[in-house]
Every structure is written in C-alpha cells, then in structure tokens.
Motif scaffolding. Sequence first.
Motif, short mmCIF file in Angstrom:
data_model
loop_
_atom_site.label_atom_id
_atom_site.label_comp_id
_atom_site.label_asym_id
_atom_site.label_seq_id
_atom_site.Cartn_x
_atom_site.Cartn_y
_atom_site.Cartn_z
N LEU A 17 0.83 -1.21 0.00
CA LEU A 17 0.00 0.00 0.00
C LEU A 17 0.86 1.26 0.00
N ILE A 18 1.89 1.28 0.82
CA ILE A 18 2.77 2.45 0.87
C ILE A 18 3.45 2.65 -0.49
N GLY A 19 3.91 1.56 -1.09
CA GLY A 19 4.54 1.66 -2.40
C GLY A 19 3.59 2.20 -3.45
N ALA A 20 2.36 1.71 -3.44
CA ALA A 20 1.37 2.18 -4.41
C ALA A 20 1.04 3.65 -4.18
N LEU A 21 0.93 4.06 -2.93
CA LEU A 21 0.65 5.46 -2.63
C LEU A 21 1.80 6.37 -3.05
N LEU A 22 3.02 5.95 -2.80
CA LEU A 22 4.17 6.77 -3.18
C LEU A 22 4.28 6.89 -4.70
N VAL A 23 4.12 5.80 -5.40
CA VAL A 23 4.25 5.84 -6.86
C VAL A 23 3.13 6.67 -7.48
N SER A 24 1.95 6.65 -6.90
CA SER A 24 0.83 7.40 -7.48
C SER A 24 1.02 8.92 -7.33
N ARG A 25 1.88 9.36 -6.44
CA ARG A 25 2.09 10.79 -6.22
C ARG A 25 3.15 11.40 -7.13
N PHE A 26 3.84 10.56 -7.90
CA PHE A 26 4.91 11.05 -8.76
C PHE A 26 4.61 10.71 -10.21
N THR A 27 5.13 11.54 -11.10
CA THR A 27 5.06 11.24 -12.52
C THR A 27 6.32 10.46 -12.86
N LEU A 28 6.11 9.25 -13.35
CA LEU A 28 7.24 8.39 -13.65
C LEU A 28 7.68 8.56 -15.09
N SER A 29 8.97 8.61 -15.27
CA SER A 29 9.51 8.68 -16.64
C SER A 29 9.34 7.31 -17.30
N PRO A 30 9.31 7.27 -18.62
CA PRO A 30 9.20 5.97 -19.29
C PRO A 30 10.32 5.01 -18.90
N ARG A 31 11.51 5.55 -18.69
CA ARG A 31 12.64 4.69 -18.30
C ARG A 31 12.40 4.07 -16.93
N LEU A 32 11.89 4.86 -15.98
CA LEU A 32 11.61 4.34 -14.65
C LEU A 32 10.46 3.34 -14.68
N GLU A 33 9.46 3.60 -15.49
CA GLU A 33 8.35 2.65 -15.62
C GLU A 33 8.84 1.31 -16.14
N ARG A 34 9.74 1.34 -17.14
CA ARG A 34 10.31 0.08 -17.66
C ARG A 34 11.10 -0.63 -16.58
N ALA A 35 11.85 0.13 -15.80
CA ALA A 35 12.64 -0.47 -14.72
C ALA A 35 11.74 -1.11 -13.67
N LEU A 36 10.67 -0.42 -13.30
CA LEU A 36 9.74 -0.98 -12.32
C LEU A 36 9.00 -2.20 -12.86
N THR A 37 8.77 -2.24 -14.15
CA THR A 37 8.13 -3.40 -14.77
C THR A 37 9.04 -4.62 -14.72
N ALA A 38 10.33 -4.40 -14.70
CA ALA A 38 11.29 -5.51 -14.68
C ALA A 38 11.46 -6.11 -13.28
N VAL A 39 10.98 -5.45 -12.26
CA VAL A 39 11.20 -5.93 -10.90
C VAL A 39 10.50 -7.27 -10.62
N PRO A 40 9.21 -7.46 -10.93
CA PRO A 40 8.59 -8.74 -10.60
C PRO A 40 9.28 -9.96 -11.22
N PRO A 41 9.64 -9.94 -12.51
CA PRO A 41 10.37 -11.11 -13.03
C PRO A 41 11.73 -11.30 -12.36
N ALA A 42 12.38 -10.20 -12.00
CA ALA A 42 13.68 -10.31 -11.33
C ALA A 42 13.52 -10.96 -9.95
N VAL A 43 12.49 -10.57 -9.24
CA VAL A 43 12.23 -11.18 -7.93
C VAL A 43 11.89 -12.65 -8.10
N LEU A 44 11.08 -12.98 -9.10
CA LEU A 44 10.74 -14.38 -9.36
C LEU A 44 12.00 -15.20 -9.60
N MET A 45 12.91 -14.67 -10.41
CA MET A 45 14.15 -15.40 -10.69
C MET A 45 15.01 -15.55 -9.44
#
Length: 100
Positions: A23-51
């Motif tokens: 919840l805290i992570g979702a609230l923090l991310v919703s308050r900022f405008t993310l750059s496309p590069r940061l969005e791509r990086a955050l998208t890569a986190v779940p597969p990295a954690v899975l691995m």
Amino acid sequence: MTLDPATLAAILAMMAATVFTRLIGALLVSRFTLSPRLERALTAVPPAVLMAVVTPTAIATGPAETIACLVAALAALRLPLLPAAGAGVVTVALLRAAGL
C-alpha cells in the motif's frame, strides 16, 4: 491439526507487513510522474524477484524443478507474475506425475 498462537501471530504480522509495504509503495508511486525509463525499470522488478526466488531451487533440485523454473522464467517475460509462477507450479506437478 493445531495452530500455535505464536505461529499464528507471526503469520498475521507477515501478512500485515506485506500489505503495508504494498500500500505504501502504491501510494508513493501514485504521487509522482514516472519517466518511461523508470516505468520500464519498475516493470522488470517482478520477473527479477521471481528469478531470485526460483534460481536456488532450479540449481539445487532435480530436472523437474529445473525445467519448471525455465518455464516460469519464459512465462515471466510475457505474463504477470502470478500466472508465470502458476505455469511453473503446473509444470513441476506434471513432470513429477510423469516420473521425471
């Protein structure tokens, strides 16, 4: 089956910590405008954690688990985390049932 009160308390505390951090992570991310590069990086986190979670299993166990980890890794490239993990679970169950 009995459940020790200390075990139940630990499970509930872990659940609360997980929900709180999400919840805290979702609230923090919703308050900022993310750059496309940061969005791509955050998208890569779940597969990295899975691995990070499945790699020790793939290395330390038998061929069924190794193949299932590869299936989960490939699925994680295109699917959300839960279906990718589910693909690995189904694969290991089928391979174990087949005697591998």
